[in-house]
Design a protein around this motif. Sequence first.
Motif, PDB file in Angstrom:
ATOM      1  N   LEU A  96       0.834  -1.200   0.000  1.00 40.61           N
ATOM      2  CA  LEU A  96       0.000   0.000   0.000  1.00 40.61           C
ATOM      3  C   LEU A  96       0.869   1.250   0.000  1.00 40.61           C
ATOM      4  O   LEU A  96       0.543   2.243  -0.644  1.00 40.61           O
ATOM      5  N   GLY A  97       1.996   1.192   0.717  1.00 40.06           N
ATOM      6  CA  GLY A  97       2.933   2.317   0.696  1.00 40.06           C
ATOM      7  C   GLY A  97       3.449   2.546  -0.713  1.00 40.06           C
ATOM      8  O   GLY A  97       3.495   3.675  -1.212  1.00 40.06           O
ATOM      9  N   ILE A  98       3.811   1.444  -1.373  1.00 39.01           N
ATOM     10  CA  ILE A  98       4.323   1.547  -2.744  1.00 39.01           C
ATOM     11  C   ILE A  98       3.232   2.084  -3.666  1.00 39.01           C
ATOM     12  O   ILE A  98       3.484   2.942  -4.517  1.00 39.01           O
ATOM     13  N   LEU A  99       2.010   1.610  -3.457  1.00 35.80           N
ATOM     14  CA  LEU A  99       0.903   2.084  -4.289  1.00 35.80           C
ATOM     15  C   LEU A  99       0.758   3.599  -4.157  1.00 35.80           C
ATOM     16  O   LEU A  99       0.692   4.316  -5.153  1.00 35.80           O
ATOM     17  N   GLY A 100       0.735   4.069  -2.897  1.00 35.54           N
ATOM     18  CA  GLY A 100       0.610   5.506  -2.671  1.00 35.54           C
ATOM     19  C   GLY A 100       1.725   6.268  -3.364  1.00 35.54           C
ATOM     20  O   GLY A 100       1.492   7.265  -4.048  1.00 35.54           O
ATOM     21  N   TYR A 104       3.898  -5.005  -7.159  1.00 29.65           N
ATOM     22  CA  TYR A 104       3.695  -5.165  -8.595  1.00 29.65           C
ATOM     23  C   TYR A 104       2.212  -5.322  -8.896  1.00 29.65           C
ATOM     24  O   TYR A 104       1.648  -4.660  -9.756  1.00 29.65           O
ATOM     25  N   LEU A 105       1.584  -6.190  -8.090  1.00 27.55           N
ATOM     26  CA  LEU A 105       0.174  -6.496  -8.301  1.00 27.55           C
ATOM     27  C   LEU A 105      -0.712  -5.261  -8.159  1.00 27.55           C
ATOM     28  O   LEU A 105      -1.515  -4.960  -9.042  1.00 27.55           O
ATOM     29  N   VAL A 106      -0.544  -4.520  -7.035  1.00 26.65           N
ATOM     30  CA  VAL A 106      -1.425  -3.361  -6.846  1.00 26.65           C
ATOM     31  C   VAL A 106      -1.156  -2.302  -7.915  1.00 26.65           C
ATOM     32  O   VAL A 106      -2.075  -1.634  -8.374  1.00 26.65           O
ATOM     33  N   ASN A 107       0.108  -2.167  -8.312  1.00 28.57           N
ATOM     34  CA  ASN A 107       0.409  -1.186  -9.350  1.00 28.57           C
ATOM     35  C   ASN A 107      -0.225  -1.557 -10.688  1.00 28.57           C
ATOM     36  O   ASN A 107      -0.768  -0.714 -11.392  1.00 28.57           O
ATOM     37  N   ILE A 108      -0.127  -2.850 -11.016  1.00 28.31           N
ATOM     38  CA  ILE A 108      -0.712  -3.315 -12.277  1.00 28.31           C
ATOM     39  C   ILE A 108      -2.224  -3.122 -12.240  1.00 28.31           C
ATOM     40  O   ILE A 108      -2.834  -2.622 -13.178  1.00 28.31           O
TER      41      ILE A 108
END
Lengths: 375, 237
Positions: free
Chosen positions: A34-38, A319-323
């Motif tokens: 979630l941090g990476i997504l943000g 990777y998943l949340v970004n995709i």
Amino acid sequence: MFLKLARRNLSRHRFRSILAIVGIIIGVIAISSLGILGNSIKLSVTDSFGDIGNEIIVYPDYESGWSNLTKKEFNAIRKTTGVDVTIPVSQSSSQIQFGKDSTFTTVYGVDAIDMKALLELSSGQFQSGSRCVIGGVLADSFDLKHGDTVNLEGSSFKISGILKKQGMRFDISADRAIFITPKSYSSLYENEDYAMIIVKTQGVEEVEAVKERIEANLNKRKDRVMVFGMDMILESLDEFFGMLSKFLMGIGAISLIVAGVSILNVMLISTVERTKEIGVMRAIGSSRRDILILFILEATILGVIGGLIGGVLSFGGGYLVNIIILKKASYLFAPSSIVYIFIGVLFGVVTGVLGGLYPAWKASRMLPLTALKTE
Amino acid sequence: MEEIGMRQVAGEVTLRLEDVTKIYEMGDEKIYALDRVTLNVEKGDFLTVMGPSGSGKSTLLNMIGCLDLPDEGSVYIDEDDVTNLEDNELTKIRRDKIGFVFQQFNLIPTLTALENIELPMLIKRIPQDQCTKSAKNILSTVNLPEKFASHLPSELSSGQQQRVAIGRSLANDPSIILADEPTGNLDTKTGEGIMKLLKGLNEEGKTIIVVTHDPRLSSYSNKTVRIVDGRIEEDVS
Ligand SMILES: Nc1ncnc2c1ncn2[C@@H]1O[C@H](COP(=O)(O)OP(=O)(O)OP(=O)(O)O)[C@@H](O)[C@H]1O
Ligand SMILES: [Mg+2]
């Protein structure tokens, strides 16, 4: 020594330990992903603004009754120290027609050379003479190609180029607009005034100073202009997305709290089960501190294993949340994204330690004799 | 009697209990687990403590082993009063001066025979290689063949486990070894082996105190006390 003992104690109830570790793994993945997504959302937004950090936009001061800027202000701005490029933009809106279709759009009068400094073409060339350029979204919606002709306020314009889609911008909303030369614009609308003047400075650092100079110069006697520095806007965007990241991580942290409670639980069960053993350890000379260390160590091992595995799997999670959400993963490996994986791992380890503190304290406070007598 | 009298004159008192009393309150009732027990144990003694179940034998042993503190009276180990010591200091005495042997062996199930013997030394922060060396020597002292060194307690017979437990009690070379019914879980023959082992250690200078139900075992000792209802009934020396 303690490490050996701790490791073996954990493998005594392998399944239970694995469950506790899985809890940590999930928590770490949740936090880092979630941090990476943000962070990725932030990067994608700031990227789409391109390098507008050195832009200043000058508008007429509507509040004081001004509705446009003139050559006079343009010249004054151009001569201000620190100003690199000055782009006057005329703007109005009209009905345009092409074949049987028609729509209402924004019409910009901008010089082709200035256009190059602001916008990119996806095909064709910039406007000249009685030719125009249109925004990417407008072209798509009505299936317009360069070479087509549009009718604007009774004059015909041939489309010489189509702009790349821009997304959101603060200066010019180009996607649904039509761009013509200043000359065409003034003859069409019988007006040479500007709706805004876009200024570029050499670097982001100069934006503040130049902004103040322009204000001081033009608003000397009356409030003539409003001046916006893009650096400020970027800063507040940064702040907003930083908060978004923290908020998302907070959601992830909830799952880590659950993991912490599960470690607490596992360690508490362990202290109860091993009460007699603790008594024996105390009888043969282990101090309270030794017992404390042993139990904290066991919880820490759970945290470290969970944290590390979680950290590795976080690349997958990120990777998943970004995709899924951004449709691309290129921001995953940005250094500012990787930081979130470290933060996730750190939180995982800390959770393990925290989960072990209370059980360890409890174990260390047991009375040796009472513990020894327990069956 | 004569000979023992001689010892008492010549011997150095390593352990002294003075009017030691331990009271457990069960509701309104007060149970005197120990009632003004006074006892002297000299260096090199092999003392057997006998008495019926519930008479206070274990309580006495726990007092001596610094696992429990008296409600009244004092316990002196090497003439130091331990009655008012902090937990940390009591722990150190247990670690350095006392060796415990239990009826249930109480080995750490996750550690091998050798590691169980190393444990008290490691707790004392003695370097690992030194611990391993001493532990191997101790294994031969307690007559456990080297091949069992890497066995877990669950892979050893009861007698072997008790040998490892005695080995562990020897780890930090304590002067006093306390054994609460060390043969209670063993058959007669194995129990004899354990008693002989303790006797051997006694002959090498260790002070040994054994709690037992079995009157035959008092033949190994040079001194026997009998406890009834928390009181030392007789000194069958
Ligand atoms: N924690 C306790 N709470 C209450 N009473 C206790 C406690 N520990 C011991 N007692 C009582 O103190 C008395 C002495 O107990 P102790 O364990 O010393 O007996 P023992 O001689 O070792 O008996 P056994 O031969 O059965 O082991 C008993 O009456 C016992 O019930
Ligand atoms: Mg007993």
